[in-house]
Design an enzyme around this catalytic site. Structure first.
Site, short mmCIF file in Angstrom:
data_model
loop_
_atom_site.label_atom_id
_atom_site.label_comp_id
_atom_site.label_asym_id
_atom_site.label_seq_id
_atom_site.Cartn_x
_atom_site.Cartn_y
_atom_site.Cartn_z
N GLU A 79 -0.41 -9.31 -0.67
CA GLU A 79 -1.83 -9.64 -0.42
C GLU A 79 -2.64 -9.62 -1.72
O GLU A 79 -3.50 -10.47 -1.93
CB GLU A 79 -2.39 -8.65 0.61
CG GLU A 79 -1.73 -8.85 1.97
CD GLU A 79 -2.05 -7.75 2.97
OE1 GLU A 79 -1.85 -6.56 2.63
OE2 GLU A 79 -2.51 -8.07 4.07
N ALA B 278 0.87 -1.17 0.00
CA ALA B 278 0.00 0.00 0.00
C ALA B 278 0.91 1.23 0.00
O ALA B 278 2.05 1.16 0.46
CB ALA B 278 -0.89 -0.02 1.24
N1 CO8 Z 1 4.62 3.23 -0.64
C1 CO8 Z 1 5.01 4.38 -1.20
N2 CO8 Z 1 6.17 4.53 -1.86
C2 CO8 Z 1 6.98 3.44 -1.95
C3 CO8 Z 1 6.63 2.21 -1.38
C4 CO8 Z 1 5.38 2.12 -0.71
N3 CO8 Z 1 4.92 0.99 -0.18
N4 CO8 Z 1 7.64 1.34 -1.61
C5 CO8 Z 1 8.56 2.00 -2.31
N5 CO8 Z 1 8.18 3.28 -2.51
C6 CO8 Z 1 8.90 4.34 -3.23
C7 CO8 Z 1 10.05 4.86 -2.41
O1 CO8 Z 1 9.61 5.80 -1.46
C8 CO8 Z 1 10.93 5.44 -3.48
O2 CO8 Z 1 10.39 6.69 -3.86
P1 CO8 Z 1 11.36 8.01 -3.91
O3 CO8 Z 1 12.34 7.69 -5.01
O4 CO8 Z 1 10.41 9.11 -4.23
O5 CO8 Z 1 12.00 8.10 -2.58
C9 CO8 Z 1 10.74 4.49 -4.65
O6 CO8 Z 1 9.52 3.81 -4.39
C10 CO8 Z 1 11.85 3.46 -4.77
O7 CO8 Z 1 11.96 2.78 -3.52
P2 CO8 Z 1 13.33 2.64 -2.71
O8 CO8 Z 1 14.25 3.79 -3.02
O9 CO8 Z 1 12.98 2.42 -1.27
O10 CO8 Z 1 13.93 1.33 -3.38
P3 CO8 Z 1 14.93 0.29 -2.71
O11 CO8 Z 1 15.37 -0.61 -3.82
O12 CO8 Z 1 15.97 0.98 -1.92
O13 CO8 Z 1 14.03 -0.55 -1.69
C11 CO8 Z 1 12.08 -1.78 -0.96
C12 CO8 Z 1 13.00 -1.38 -2.15
C13 CO8 Z 1 12.85 -2.71 -0.01
C14 CO8 Z 1 10.91 -2.53 -1.57
C15 CO8 Z 1 11.63 -0.50 -0.20
O14 CO8 Z 1 11.13 0.43 -1.14
C16 CO8 Z 1 10.57 -0.76 0.82
O15 CO8 Z 1 10.86 -1.28 1.89
N6 CO8 Z 1 9.31 -0.36 0.53
C17 CO8 Z 1 8.19 -0.45 1.48
C18 CO8 Z 1 7.74 -1.88 1.65
C19 CO8 Z 1 6.63 -1.94 2.68
O16 CO8 Z 1 6.81 -1.66 3.83
N7 CO8 Z 1 5.44 -2.37 2.21
C20 CO8 Z 1 4.27 -2.50 3.07
C21 CO8 Z 1 3.47 -1.25 3.03
S1 CO8 Z 1 2.14 -1.28 4.20
C22 CO8 Z 1 0.92 -2.20 3.46
O17 CO8 Z 1 1.03 -2.65 2.35
C23 CO8 Z 1 -0.32 -2.46 4.30
C24 CO8 Z 1 -1.49 -2.96 3.47
C25 CO8 Z 1 -2.72 -3.20 4.32
C26 CO8 Z 1 -3.28 -1.96 4.90
C27 CO8 Z 1 -4.68 -2.21 5.35
C28 CO8 Z 1 -5.24 -1.06 6.20
C29 CO8 Z 1 -6.62 -1.39 6.82
#
Ligand code: CO8
Length: 260
Positions: free
Chosen positions: A114, A66
């Site tokens: 998911e 998300a």
């Molecule tokens: N949301 C928003 N932006 C994201 C997300 C995300 N989930 N993941 C990556 N991005 C963005 C980064 O912010 C970055 O943007 P910018 O260049 O503007 O800074 C761009 O994508 C590239 O990402 P990274 O620079 O971080 O790339 P890396 O190769 O260094 O890392 C990762 C890759 C490991 C995948 C890392 O991006 C990461 O950890 N992302 C988040 C993963 C995460 O925590 N996902 C779970 C999110 S919570 C969720 O899904 C809950 C769902 C259910 C909710 C229900 C509510 C009732």
């Protein structure tokens, strides 16, 4: 319908839906959510379309979850009042009776994992990585991760994944039963389209019935499930496609399906 967060293409009887925010690793914001609901509804409603594939743009991610940036400042009351994410389950999963495949081309994290698990099955690139890292954000899965992951890979691995937030590679995911097939990244799209075309060429009512039967196994007792299977089998014997399918076998020729 024009889309700005996803791409939708038709390859004969197969609909290919691509999450298209590669700059944000295809994170699932509300725009993606709304468009996906539209795209799946259009797929379901179009009689020329028999199977769908959902994948992510780029080589890095299916969907990294998300959209954290969209959620970060959202008040708790809005999540609850808006029943955040409930429409994914009710619209994408329950109303899509036709088969669809998730082709996971990289990170499938949080809501991305998911969403992939909502598919009928997953074909993964060898580079795919699955995870439920929500715990690291102070939350937990909210779109089915704790339930579908546990059903797919069992308590031990699901607990490990949810409590540590670690990622699981494609090979472990296949070994654990999360993924049906693993292929080299370069072959993922073509393989998924080929498998989808194979399914699309099946008798359509039988495809829907096979999907319903397998899904019922997750919802009911063995006795009720066996009854459901038997009844649906019996219903299929009344279709024109059953008569054609059995005649085609006897006459050693391919069947021609009517979907009746
Ligand atoms: N949301 C928003 N932006 C994201 C997300 C995300 N989930 N993941 C990556 N991005 C963005 C980064 O912010 C970055 O943007 P910018 O260049 O503007 O800074 C761009 O994508 C590239 O990402 P990274 O620079 O971080 O790339 P890396 O190769 O260094 O890392 C990762 C890759 C490991 C995948 C890392 O991006 C990461 O950890 N992302 C988040 C993963 C995460 O925590 N996902 C779970 C999110 S919570 C969720 O899904 C809950 C769902 C259910 C909710 C229900 C509510 C009732």
């Amino acid at each position: 319908m024009t889309y700005s967060n996803i791409l939708v293409e038709q390859h004969d009887a197969v609909t290919l839906i691509t999450l298209n925010r590669p700059q944000a690793l295809n994170a699932l914001n509300s725009g993606v959510l709304e468009e996906l609901i539209e795209a799946f509804a259009a797929f379901q409603a179009d009689p020329s379309q028999r199977c769908a594939v959902l994948t992510g743009a780029g080589d890095k991610a299916f969907a990294a979850g998300a959209d954290i940036k969209e959620m970060a400042d959202k008040p708790a009351a809005d999540f609850y009042a808006g029943d955040f994410f409930s429409r994914w389950t009710s619209h994408v999963v329950q109303t899509t009776r036709k088969p669809w495949i998730a082709a996971v081309n990289g990170f499938a994290l949080g809501g991305g994992c998911e969403l992939a698990m909502m598919a009928d099955f997953i074909i993964a690139a060898d580079t795919a990585r699955f995870g439920q890292p929500e715990i690291k954000l102070g939350v937990a899965p909210g779109m089915g991760g704790s339930q579908r992951l546990t059903r797919a890979i069992g308590k031990a691995k699901a607990m490990d994944m949810c409590l540590t937030g670690r990622m699981m590679g494609a090979e472990e995911a296949e070994r654990s039963g999360l993924v049906a097939r693993v292929v080299p990244l370069a072959e993922l799209r073509d393989t998924a389209l080929k498998v989808a075309a194979e399914i699309a060429a099946m008798p359509p009512l039988a495809a829907i019935a096979n999907k319903e039967m397998v899904n019922v196994a997750f919802e009911t007792t063995l006795e009720q499930g066996l009854l459901f299977e038997r009844r649906l089998f019996q219903v299929l014997t009344a279709t024109e496609d059953r008569v054609e399918g059995m005649a085609a076998f006897v006459e050693k020729r391919p069947g021609v399906w009517k979907g009746r």
